[in-house]
Design an enzyme around this catalytic site. Structure first.
Site, PDB file in Angstrom:
ATOM      1  N   ARG A   6       0.835  -1.209   0.000  1.00 51.68           N
ATOM      2  CA  ARG A   6       0.000   0.000   0.000  1.00 51.68           C
ATOM      3  C   ARG A   6       0.865   1.252   0.000  1.00 51.68           C
ATOM      4  O   ARG A   6       0.529   2.244  -0.650  1.00 51.68           O
ATOM      5  CB  ARG A   6      -0.928   0.012   1.210  1.00 51.68           C
ATOM      6  CG  ARG A   6      -2.022  -1.032   1.058  1.00 51.68           C
ATOM      7  CD  ARG A   6      -3.200  -0.837   1.936  1.00 51.68           C
ATOM      8  NE  ARG A   6      -3.904   0.413   1.651  1.00 51.68           N
ATOM      9  CZ  ARG A   6      -4.693   1.000   2.538  1.00 51.68           C
ATOM     10  NH1 ARG A   6      -4.883   0.469   3.724  1.00 51.68           N
ATOM     11  NH2 ARG A   6      -5.316   2.119   2.236  1.00 51.68           N
ATOM     12  N   GLN A  38      -9.743  10.453   7.082  1.00 50.91           N
ATOM     13  CA  GLN A  38      -9.708   9.043   7.449  1.00 50.91           C
ATOM     14  C   GLN A  38      -8.743   8.288   6.544  1.00 50.91           C
ATOM     15  O   GLN A  38      -8.435   7.131   6.799  1.00 50.91           O
ATOM     16  CB  GLN A  38     -11.110   8.436   7.328  1.00 50.91           C
ATOM     17  CG  GLN A  38     -12.113   9.067   8.277  1.00 50.91           C
ATOM     18  CD  GLN A  38     -13.486   8.463   8.118  1.00 50.91           C
ATOM     19  OE1 GLN A  38     -13.753   7.394   8.644  1.00 50.91           O
ATOM     20  NE2 GLN A  38     -14.353   9.148   7.388  1.00 50.91           N
ATOM     21  N   ASN A  39      -8.287   8.948   5.468  1.00 50.50           N
ATOM     22  CA  ASN A  39      -7.362   8.310   4.528  1.00 50.50           C
ATOM     23  C   ASN A  39      -5.956   8.282   5.110  1.00 50.50           C
ATOM     24  O   ASN A  39      -5.556   9.182   5.846  1.00 50.50           O
ATOM     25  CB  ASN A  39      -7.355   9.055   3.193  1.00 50.50           C
ATOM     26  CG  ASN A  39      -8.696   8.985   2.506  1.00 50.50           C
ATOM     27  OD1 ASN A  39      -9.480   8.065   2.740  1.00 50.50           O
ATOM     28  ND2 ASN A  39      -8.989   9.955   1.669  1.00 50.50           N
ATOM     29  N   HIS A  56      -6.802   8.232  11.211  1.00 43.91           N
ATOM     30  CA  HIS A  56      -6.501   6.801  11.074  1.00 43.91           C
ATOM     31  C   HIS A  56      -5.029   6.538  10.822  1.00 43.91           C
ATOM     32  O   HIS A  56      -4.658   5.457  10.383  1.00 43.91           O
ATOM     33  CB  HIS A  56      -7.349   6.181   9.960  1.00 43.91           C
ATOM     34  CG  HIS A  56      -8.786   6.071  10.322  1.00 43.91           C
ATOM     35  ND1 HIS A  56      -9.788   5.942   9.385  1.00 43.91           N
ATOM     36  CD2 HIS A  56      -9.406   6.065  11.520  1.00 43.91           C
ATOM     37  CE1 HIS A  56     -10.951   5.870  10.003  1.00 43.91           C
ATOM     38  NE2 HIS A  56     -10.743   5.951  11.305  1.00 43.91           N
ATOM     39  N   CYS A  83      12.055  -1.215  17.593  1.00 43.58           N
ATOM     40  CA  CYS A  83      11.796   0.211  17.707  1.00 43.58           C
ATOM     41  C   CYS A  83      13.133   0.937  17.868  1.00 43.58           C
ATOM     42  O   CYS A  83      13.964   0.511  18.686  1.00 43.58           O
ATOM     43  CB  CYS A  83      10.909   0.470  18.924  1.00 43.58           C
ATOM     44  SG  CYS A  83      10.781   2.202  19.418  1.00 43.58           S
ATOM     45  N   GLY A 122     -16.733  12.209   0.481  1.00 42.76           N
ATOM     46  CA  GLY A 122     -16.380  10.862   0.050  1.00 42.76           C
ATOM     47  C   GLY A 122     -16.332   9.826   1.149  1.00 42.76           C
ATOM     48  O   GLY A 122     -15.422   9.016   1.200  1.00 42.76           O
ATOM     49  N   THR A 123     -17.313   9.827   2.015  1.00 37.87           N
ATOM     50  CA  THR A 123     -17.344   8.850   3.106  1.00 37.87           C
ATOM     51  C   THR A 123     -18.704   8.165   3.152  1.00 37.87           C
ATOM     52  O   THR A 123     -19.703   8.740   2.721  1.00 37.87           O
ATOM     53  CB  THR A 123     -17.032   9.518   4.462  1.00 37.87           C
ATOM     54  OG1 THR A 123     -17.046   8.528   5.499  1.00 37.87           O
ATOM     55  CG2 THR A 123     -18.014  10.616   4.799  1.00 37.87           C
ATOM     56  N   GLU A 150     -23.352   9.589  -3.540  1.00 33.62           N
ATOM     57  CA  GLU A 150     -24.780   9.461  -3.242  1.00 33.62           C
ATOM     58  C   GLU A 150     -24.996   9.820  -1.777  1.00 33.62           C
ATOM     59  O   GLU A 150     -24.079   9.746  -0.962  1.00 33.62           O
ATOM     60  CB  GLU A 150     -25.281   8.050  -3.536  1.00 33.62           C
ATOM     61  CG  GLU A 150     -24.490   6.952  -2.848  1.00 33.62           C
ATOM     62  CD  GLU A 150     -24.866   5.569  -3.363  1.00 33.62           C
ATOM     63  OE1 GLU A 150     -25.072   4.690  -2.502  1.00 33.62           O
ATOM     64  OE2 GLU A 150     -24.939   5.390  -4.584  1.00 33.62           O
TER      65      GLU A 150
END
Length: 180
Positions: A6, A38-39, A56, A83, A122-123, A150
Site C-alpha cells: 500500500r 480518514q485516509n 486513522h 523500535c 467521500g465517506t 450518493e
C-alpha cells in the site's frame, strides 16, 4: 507485506483535484480551515494542505506498540522489527486498525465545537466515531454539507452529489467567492 504494498502504491498516486482544491481553500480562506482525514495515503499533503489531522494514521509512519514512539517508516518493514527508541521488537505501521480508537479525537471534537461549516467528503458516513461528526457540528450551529457520490442519510443540511474531483473544486470556488 500488505502495508508495504500500500505504501508503494500510494507513492505512485498523485493528489486529485479535490485534494488541491481543499489545500487552496485552506490557503486562501479568510477563516481557519481544518482538514481531518480518514485516509492514510498522505495525498492531502501532496496536494498542498498543511497540518492535516490523520485520524486513522498514515502509511508513511511507523509506531512502536510498546513505547508509542513514532518515526518515518522504512521502505520495507518486517514483523518484529525493533523500535529505534526502546529496541522492543514491536514496530508496526502507524495506522489505526479495526477495534482501535482513532487518533486525535479530542482535537477533532475541539475543532467541531467551533465549526461554522462542516463538510464530509467521500465517506459512507456509517462508521463511528466519524459518523457522529455531522451531529456534533450541527449542535453548535454549523452548516453541514455532504459531498459524495450518493447521499448517506447522515442528516446533513446540504448535499452536493458527484465525484469529489469534480464537485469539491466547484464548491471551494463558490466558498472563496462568497468571502470576497
Amino acid at each position: 507485506g500488505f502495508y508495504i504494498s500500500r505504501r508503494v502504491q500510494s507513492a505512485k498516486v498523485d493528489p486529485s483535484a479535490a485534494h488541491t482544491a481543499l489545500a487552496r481553500l485552506q490557503r486562501d480562506s479568510s477563516g481557519e480551515v481544518v482538514i481531518v482525514t480518514q485516509n492514510v495515503d498522505g495525498l492531502h499533503e501532496a496536494g498542498g494542505a498543511q497540518d492535516v489531522i490523520h485520524m486513522h494514521g498514515i502509511l508513511s509512519g511507523a509506531l512502536c506498540a510498546s513505547c508509542g514512539h513514532r518515526w518515518t517508516a522504512p521502505p520495507e518493514m518486517e514483523v518484529g522489527e525493533p523500535c529505534p527508541a526502546c529496541n522492543a521488537p514491536t514496530a508496526r505501521p502507524d495506522v489505526v486498525w479495526f477495534g482501535e480508537m482513532p487518533y486525535h479525537m479530542e482535537e477533532i471534537f475541539d475543532h467541531l465545537a467551533s465549526a461554522t461549516i462542516f463538510a464530509a467528503i467521500g465517506t459512507s458516513g456509517q462508521v463511528y466515531p466519524a459518523a457522529a461528526f455531522v451531529h456534533e457540528a450541527q449542535a453548535v450551529g454549523a452548516r453541514t454539507i455532504e459531498i459524495n457520490l450518493e447521499p448517506t442519510g447522515g442528516g446533513f443540511d446540504d448535499h452536493l452529489l458527484g465525484k469529489a474531483s469534480e464537485t469539491v473544486p466547484t464548491w471551494v470556488d463558490r466558498l472563496l467567492k462568497m468571502q470576497t
